[in-house]
Design an enzyme around this catalytic site. Structure first.
Site, PDB file in Angstrom:
ATOM      1  N   TRP A 134      15.570   8.073  16.210  1.00  0.00           N
ATOM      2  CA  TRP A 134      14.751   8.916  15.941  1.00  0.00           C
ATOM      3  C   TRP A 134      13.149   8.257  16.334  1.00  0.00           C
ATOM      4  CZ3 TRP A 134      16.894  12.519  17.314  1.00  0.00           C
ATOM      5  CH2 TRP A 134      18.500  13.006  16.283  1.00  0.00           C
ATOM      6  N   ASP A 135      12.815   7.093  15.586  1.00  0.00           N
ATOM      7  CA  ASP A 135      11.722   6.066  15.771  1.00  0.00           C
ATOM      8  C   ASP A 135      12.174   5.731  17.457  1.00  0.00           C
ATOM      9  OD1 ASP A 135      10.312   6.056  13.968  1.00  0.00           O
ATOM     10  OD2 ASP A 135      11.071   4.020  13.031  1.00  0.00           O
ATOM     11  N   VAL A 136      12.917   5.210  17.561  1.00  0.00           N
ATOM     12  CA  VAL A 136      13.569   4.616  19.000  1.00  0.00           C
ATOM     13  C   VAL A 136      12.582   5.807  20.144  1.00  0.00           C
ATOM     14  CG1 VAL A 136      14.904   3.289  21.075  1.00  0.00           C
ATOM     15  CG2 VAL A 136      14.785   2.429  18.439  1.00  0.00           C
TER      16      VAL A 136
END
Lengths: 384, 384
Positions: B163-165
């Protein structure tokens, strides 16, 4: 929100020849930014046209989900006439995105004579030209061998196809960058994006490959613990699970306080001679800390744990199923989602782009019927 | 490759106030496209400045990995003077990306008076304003409850912060779209991107949430099997594992042929009265198919299995560790990677953007030293 905010790619035309996740997601994202994206499929649909999940009637929920807001043409791309038509559409549009590699007739070489400033983006499996899909690329990244329970032997695959999704977003980004270049200089771009390189670049950017290069070692399988930090899952007395993360000294202090372990944690720090305000020490001694905190979670209900965590700075959430998420207010009361009337599938809550612009969301538009624009697109783009 | 291909964002200036993955990745990606990105950190660095993995000397490999190609300023942002300086830099740059939410002094409201056409992008945890990080957001998506061995009870976290990426790539995309809007209309943009909405939109786009809405059910935990398709891991006689995927009828036919099970598969199809050219049937009967194929893998070495798979159309790869990947030709002989001399860390192979443009890669530039540009940036941007 002005129409320019909702439609920054207004006036941009794109041909997509694709299947599965990465390029369809790229095309959908560009369509959501205002581009006119025509997905061109072979007769009967591409290899993803019947992909699961399906409705009771056998239609692909998956296909509908990744082709929202596009137009569709169904063309016999094995015939010279079909290939010629698609070549003319690509030349008219000026942008092609595809993961169907190795077809000479829609190669950059073949098309640049028809449209010298063409933007041509090809997603391939691996940089060396061999094939690869998310599941096989992932096997060769390193991640499956460090995912899953500590005592598990063998690989654990991801369910979320991370590389496909990242690859699709890099593809959309590359198109926006190439459009900017063309606007400024009149030059086209030939872009080649290997799925495997997305995975390798990400694993390197995040340090997974780099620590092996620099330190000569790699992290072990950690179960649900976070590497280099304090965070893991805890089970409550009523069988729910919580993910709990303490990234900062304040988070960690609050976690000790809410679990009534402040004194025990202090005594442990003294006994070990360590300073738990250092994230590395919290990580190294995570197992004994786990035991301290697990007792509190195991003797409280999910409702009690949620209330205590909410009142603290600690980062947390309760593990939930897809079915629970789909009916939760995070979806049903979230302006990201709006009812979408989708032919063949029904009416459901569909997301637009996951950002608001000037306070508003760009809502999703339905996916087309296969071949729905067979007449309209050639008429509009080629005047025939 | 012309310089315009390598530097489509040449001349764009961006201030980044960030920590951890999403916004640093967005800033790095924009820098790799040619923007001048200044990461402004508090004195001593932000909360991610010491994040693991570390070198033997205690420097963060992680921080170096996500800040490549940026400039750095170290500013006392608690002081009015520090805040005022950063405000002036943002006004001069015209673009702010941040995940440090809730600071009035760098809110859109405070800054738009200084720069009416400001592009202001804020990554937040959740749409409702509450906090969330990749690990907690992931717990609440549904994925951990269907990841991992079929007989496992409890959640299995991902190790790769998907999700961060994805959030970082959506952020970079949003900035490119906002720049296009500003070029066309002179208007700025206020963009709000919740990490949780990235996860929810992705889970919905891929059908995980939608099948729960439309069909009222959800997929079970499948171990390493692929939903709705035939694909899983197999162990060889020498203890290696392979991920093997048959997406098409041809792949599946080739898999049967190479494992010497063509007749057995045909007999099974007859006995069950099913057509294995239909991907759904391959999925539904995967367990008995697994048994047929597993025998072949279990009686062949990894070298034998690799040779046989290579000679077929089947999609496959061998599971590998980070250490093996880092020293494999996929990295060492891949033009995506180039030696990078990184202060404090050493010289290692670092990736640029994972695509080639006109046949060339944009190589990575080193991460700055914290505060390295404290004098130069104000001099260049503010003339002081």
């Amino acid at each position: 929100m002005s129409s320019a905010a909702a439609q920054p790619l207004s006036g941009v035309r794109i041909v997509e020849i694709s299947s599965f996740v990465a390029v369809p997601l790229a095309g959908m994202t560009l369509a959501q930014l205002g581009a006119e994206v025509v997905r061109v499929d072979p007769i009967g649909g591409a290899a993803d046209y019947h992909r699961w999940p399906l409705t009771a009637g056998g239609d692909s929920i998956y296909w509908a989900g990744l082709n929202k807001g596009k137009r569709s043409m169904e063309v016999d791309m094995r015939s010279p006439d079909g290939q010629h038509l698609v070549q003319r559409l690509i030349a008219a549009a000026g942008v092609l995105i595809t993961n169907v590699a190795g077809r000479q007739w829609h190669s950059h070489e073949a098309l640049r004579t028809l449209r010298p400033d063409l933007i041509h983006l090809e997603v391939v499996g691996r940089a060396d030209g061999t094939t690869g899909v998310d599941y096989t690329v992932n096997a060769a990244t390193g991640f499956p061998l460090v995912t899953g329970p500590v005592d598990h032997v063998g690989p654990v695959n991801h369910v979320m196809p991370s590389w496909d999704v990242s690859c699709g977003l890099y593809a959309a980004l590359a198109i926006l960058a190439a459009l900017r270049r063309r606007d400024a200089t009149g030059e086209g771009s030939r872009i080649r994006l290997p799925l495997d390189d997305v995975a390798l670049a990400t694993a390197a950017n995040l340090g997974f490959l780099t620590e092996a290069m620099v330190n000569g070692d790699q992290r072990p399988r950690l179960g649900n613990a976070i590497y280099g930090q304090y965070g893991r899952d805890f089970a409550t007395s009523d069988g729910e699970s919580f993910m709990v993360v303490a990234l900062t000294a304040r988070h960690f202090r609050d976690l000790a306080e809410l679990t009534g372990t402040t004194e025990a944690v202090a005594a442990l720090a003294d006994a070990l001679g360590v300073d738990f305000t250092d994230e590395g020490r919290r990580y190294e001694h995570r197992e004994v800390l786990d035991e301290l905190f697990a007792g509190w979670f195991g003797s409280h209900t999910a409702a009690e744990a949620g209330a205590a965590l909410s009142a603290s700075s600690v980062l947390w959430d309760r593990y939930q199923s897809f079915a629970e998420v789909a009916t939760s207010p995070r979806v049903t009361a979230n302006p990201l989602f709006a009812p979408l009337q989708q032919d063949r599938i029904g009416t459901y809550l569909a997301p637009g782009l996951p950002m608001s612009i000037d306070g508003a969301h760009i809502p999703a538009a339905p996916a087309p019927l296969l071949g729905e624009d067979n007449s309209a697109v050639p008429a509009e783009w080629l005047g025939r």
